[in-house]
Write a protein that holds these residues in place. Structure first.
Motif, PDB file in Angstrom:
ATOM      1  N   TYR A 250       0.828  -1.215   0.000  1.00  0.00           N
ATOM      2  CA  TYR A 250       0.000   0.000   0.000  1.00  0.00           C
ATOM      3  C   TYR A 250       0.860   1.262   0.000  1.00  0.00           C
ATOM      4  CZ  TYR A 250      -3.798   3.102   1.490  1.00  0.00           C
ATOM      5  OH  TYR A 250      -4.732   4.105   1.563  1.00  0.00           O
ATOM      6  N   HIS A 251       1.966   1.226   0.768  1.00  0.00           N
ATOM      7  CA  HIS A 251       2.820   2.417   0.892  1.00  0.00           C
ATOM      8  C   HIS A 251       4.017   2.375  -0.060  1.00  0.00           C
ATOM      9  CE1 HIS A 251       0.526   3.850   4.339  1.00  0.00           C
ATOM     10  NE2 HIS A 251       0.521   2.606   4.769  1.00  0.00           N
ATOM     11  N   GLY A 252       4.035   1.416  -0.977  1.00  0.00           N
ATOM     12  CA  GLY A 252       5.135   1.328  -1.945  1.00  0.00           C
ATOM     13  C   GLY A 252       6.499   1.219  -1.279  1.00  0.00           C
ATOM     14  N   MET A 253       6.603   0.403  -0.246  1.00  0.00           N
ATOM     15  CA  MET A 253       7.863   0.343   0.514  1.00  0.00           C
ATOM     16  C   MET A 253       8.997  -0.274  -0.287  1.00  0.00           C
ATOM     17  SD  MET A 253       6.895  -0.492   4.448  1.00  0.00           S
ATOM     18  CE  MET A 253       5.339  -0.002   5.152  1.00  0.00           C
ATOM     19  N   TRP A 254       8.690  -0.849  -1.484  1.00  0.00           N
ATOM     20  CA  TRP A 254       9.777  -1.383  -2.310  1.00  0.00           C
ATOM     21  C   TRP A 254      10.660  -0.248  -2.815  1.00  0.00           C
ATOM     22  CZ3 TRP A 254       4.616  -1.801  -3.862  1.00  0.00           C
ATOM     23  CH2 TRP A 254       4.225  -0.911  -4.858  1.00  0.00           C
TER      24      TRP A 254
ATOM     25  N   VAL B 175      13.339  -3.886   4.169  1.00  0.00           N
ATOM     26  CA  VAL B 175      12.604  -3.039   5.107  1.00  0.00           C
ATOM     27  C   VAL B 175      12.424  -3.877   6.375  1.00  0.00           C
ATOM     28  CG1 VAL B 175      10.393  -1.885   5.519  1.00  0.00           C
ATOM     29  CG2 VAL B 175      11.458  -1.783   3.253  1.00  0.00           C
ATOM     30  N   LYS B 176      12.868  -3.308   7.510  1.00  0.00           N
ATOM     31  CA  LYS B 176      12.849  -4.094   8.761  1.00  0.00           C
ATOM     32  C   LYS B 176      11.850  -3.473   9.724  1.00  0.00           C
ATOM     33  CE  LYS B 176      17.761  -5.224   8.829  1.00  0.00           C
ATOM     34  NZ  LYS B 176      18.904  -4.975   9.716  1.00  0.00           N
ATOM     35  N   LEU B 177      10.835  -4.238  10.072  1.00  0.00           N
ATOM     36  CA  LEU B 177       9.742  -3.677  10.883  1.00  0.00           C
ATOM     37  C   LEU B 177       9.483  -4.538  12.119  1.00  0.00           C
ATOM     38  CD1 LEU B 177       7.339  -3.022   7.871  1.00  0.00           C
ATOM     39  CD2 LEU B 177       8.764  -1.324   9.033  1.00  0.00           C
ATOM     40  N   TRP B 178       8.935  -3.901  13.155  1.00  0.00           N
ATOM     41  CA  TRP B 178       8.473  -4.679  14.314  1.00  0.00           C
ATOM     42  C   TRP B 178       7.154  -4.113  14.821  1.00  0.00           C
ATOM     43  CZ3 TRP B 178       8.181  -3.423  19.727  1.00  0.00           C
ATOM     44  CH2 TRP B 178       8.649  -2.143  20.067  1.00  0.00           C
ATOM     45  N   TYR B 179       6.423  -4.950  15.536  1.00  0.00           N
ATOM     46  CA  TYR B 179       5.107  -4.533  16.048  1.00  0.00           C
ATOM     47  C   TYR B 179       4.871  -5.125  17.431  1.00  0.00           C
ATOM     48  CZ  TYR B 179       3.914  -9.250  14.541  1.00  0.00           C
ATOM     49  OH  TYR B 179       3.921 -10.622  14.381  1.00  0.00           O
TER      50      TYR B 179
ATOM     51  N   LEU C 171      11.490  -7.522   5.205  1.00  0.00           N
ATOM     52  CA  LEU C 171      10.892  -7.662   3.872  1.00  0.00           C
ATOM     53  C   LEU C 171      11.858  -7.196   2.790  1.00  0.00           C
ATOM     54  CD1 LEU C 171       8.131  -5.763   5.563  1.00  0.00           C
ATOM     55  CD2 LEU C 171       7.534  -7.965   4.629  1.00  0.00           C
ATOM     56  N   GLY C 172      11.969  -8.009   1.725  1.00  0.00           N
ATOM     57  CA  GLY C 172      12.793  -7.596   0.585  1.00  0.00           C
ATOM     58  C   GLY C 172      14.174  -8.223   0.594  1.00  0.00           C
TER      59      GLY C 172
END
Ligand code: AMP
Length: 457
Positions: A116-120, A126-130, A156-157
């Motif tokens: 959705y946010h075009g993070m590519w 892309v390193k995320l945590w929740y 991701l990626g």
């Protein structure tokens, strides 16, 4: 007459005789949910701070996605034939006619956000945590709730095996730093192509034994035979021992990838056990899958404290570009109850100073002084609604304050405050305007003694 008007007219209560007065019934919790009370918050804070510290150190950034997502996201992402989608989703139609689901897990939502946010377009991976609540309509039992919290990470990626190893390391380290001696159970389930052949082999193995399977497991054999490997039925567990193992169906690239994950884990000293039947119940996994178990927990049916794996195909399934990715999710509720049953303490929030007051004038001054101390970063406590000094001193003791400031009528007139040392039982009168400096000086004198010797060097 339009619909709203009609319903409004209908809603006007008729004048009837007043019903007999009945005291209203208190409400129950919704089944499978619970309150996390103040008494447990020190544990939740400890875990959150540990998670945040680890993720910061590994360069992961926090993301929060909505609780509500389109139902299709999970049906397509998690998989139609999975336990979660078949039986456990809290799904409903909104007043506007949208089909939504309260997220049962975060990976599909995070992939949706990536697309959705075009993070590519950002540097990869892309390193995320929740750290978020999840909702699954499971049968409530110990360690299994309908609303529960997960701390998780997604990278991701990037397809390199080092990412899988790092994720297993972070999740293991999270438990280790909290005082839980865990090990990682790990397996590779290869690509969808390897799995197709493996599924055929599984069906060929279980079909002649199908009359020993429950109705539910018979359905699994037809629809998603790998789910049989997760069955808790003792008969299936027994049959499983001789069943074909996915490792024999892996292609060269999946095998090499898996070997490299294990080599990295060896290198960083993460203890792991190969588990040839670990498949995890979600359709999106590819190659590495892992789960974390507490070594000290004796129950043979012990619950996993966390799990994760690689999901290289998910982004495409959800309409994005091909994007290899991997992640994990840790069950916070289970980890907190494990720490409590092991009698591992969590630090309580402590105050340095308690501000006590006597009379209306004293209360006004104390109110302002509390704010002055707070702005100076001095942790303070109060019980301004109480009048009695005895009660306030009890509060101060319970809160573990080292000093209590007392402001009565005399102190208001003199512009002073009494500072009582709660340990020594001594007290002195100080200039009220200098209260912050006086306390900072006292705190500086006390603190070095409480630091461990290395920090004094
Ligand atoms: P999963 O991805 O389903 O394996 O979930 C990851 C972790 O979340 C599990 O290992 C558990 O620690 C935790 N978890 C999953 N379902 C529940 C539940 N219903 N109640 C409490 N914790 C759960």
């Amino acid at each position: 007459m339009n619909k709203i008007h009609k319903s409004n007219t209908w809603a006007v209560p008729k004048k009837t005789e007043a019903p007999a007065k009945k005291s209203p019934q208190p409400f129950n919790l919704v089944r499978g949910t619970r309150d996390i009370l103040p008494i447990d918050q020190s544990y939740w804070r400890k875990l959150y701070e540990e998670a945040e510290g680890l993720c910061d150190a590994y360069g992961l950034e926090r993301i929060e996605t909505p609780v509500l997502e389109e139902t299709g996201l999970f049906v397509r992402g998690v998989g139609k034939q999975t336990e979660i989608v078949e039986k456990e989703m809290f799904s409903f139609e909104t007043a506007g006619g949208d089909n939504v689901t309260m997220r049962p897990e975060a990976t599909a939502s995070i992939c949706r956000a990536y697309i959705y946010h075009g993070m590519w377009n950002q540097p990869q991976p892309v390193k995320l945590w929740y750290w978020s609540p999840m909702f699954r309509h499971e049968r409530p039992q110990s360690g299994r709730y309908r609303e529960f919290w997960q701390f998780g990470a997604e990278i991701l990626g990037e397809e390199d095996a080092v990412i899988d190893a790092q994720l297993a390391l972070i999740s293991w380290r999270f438990l280790k730093d909290l005082g839980i001696d865990a090990s990682v159970r790990i397996n590779s389930i290869g690509t969808p192509e390897c799995r197709a052949n493996y599924k055929n082999a599984l069906v060929a193995y279980f079909r002649p034994k199908r009359n020993r399977l429950s109705e539910d497991d018979k359905k699994k054999l037809l629809k998603n035979p790998m789910r049989l490997l997760d069955s808790k039925d003792p008969a299936v567990i027994e049959m499983k021992a001789e069943a074909p193992q996915i490792v024999d169906w892996l292609d060269e690239s999946s095998k090499n990838h898996f070997m490299r994950v294990l080599e990295y884990l060896d290198e960083v000293g993460v203890p792991y056990q190969l588990d040839p039947f670990l498949v995890r119940g979600l359709d999106y996994y590819t190659k590495t899958v892992f789960e974390l178990y507490d070594n000290a927990e004796e129950d043979v049916n012990k619950n996993a404290l966390g799990g994760g794996g690689r999901y290289d195909g998910l982004m495409e399934i959800l309409g994005g570009r091909p994007t290899p990715a991997a992640g994990f999710g840790m069950g916070i509720d289970r980890i907190v109850s494990r720490l409590k049953s092991m009698n591992i303490a969590a630090p309580q929030r402590k105050i340095d100073v308690f501000v006590a007051q006597l009379g209306e004038g004293g209360r006004k001054k104390a109110l302002a002084m509390f704010e002055e101390l707070r702005l100076a970063g001095i942790k303070s406590g109060e019980a301004f609604a109480k009048g009695s000094i005895k009660t306030q001193m009890e509060f101060a003791n319970r809160a573990g304050a080292r000093w209590t400031i007392i402001i009565g009528q005399k102190e208001v007139l003199d512009g002073t405050a009494i500072v009582r040392d709660m340990d020594a039982g001594t007290q002195e009168i100080v200039d009220a305007r200098k209260i912050v400096q006086v306390l900072q000086k006292k705190m500086a004198q006390v603190q070095p003694e409480t630091l461990p010797p290395t920090e004094l060097l």
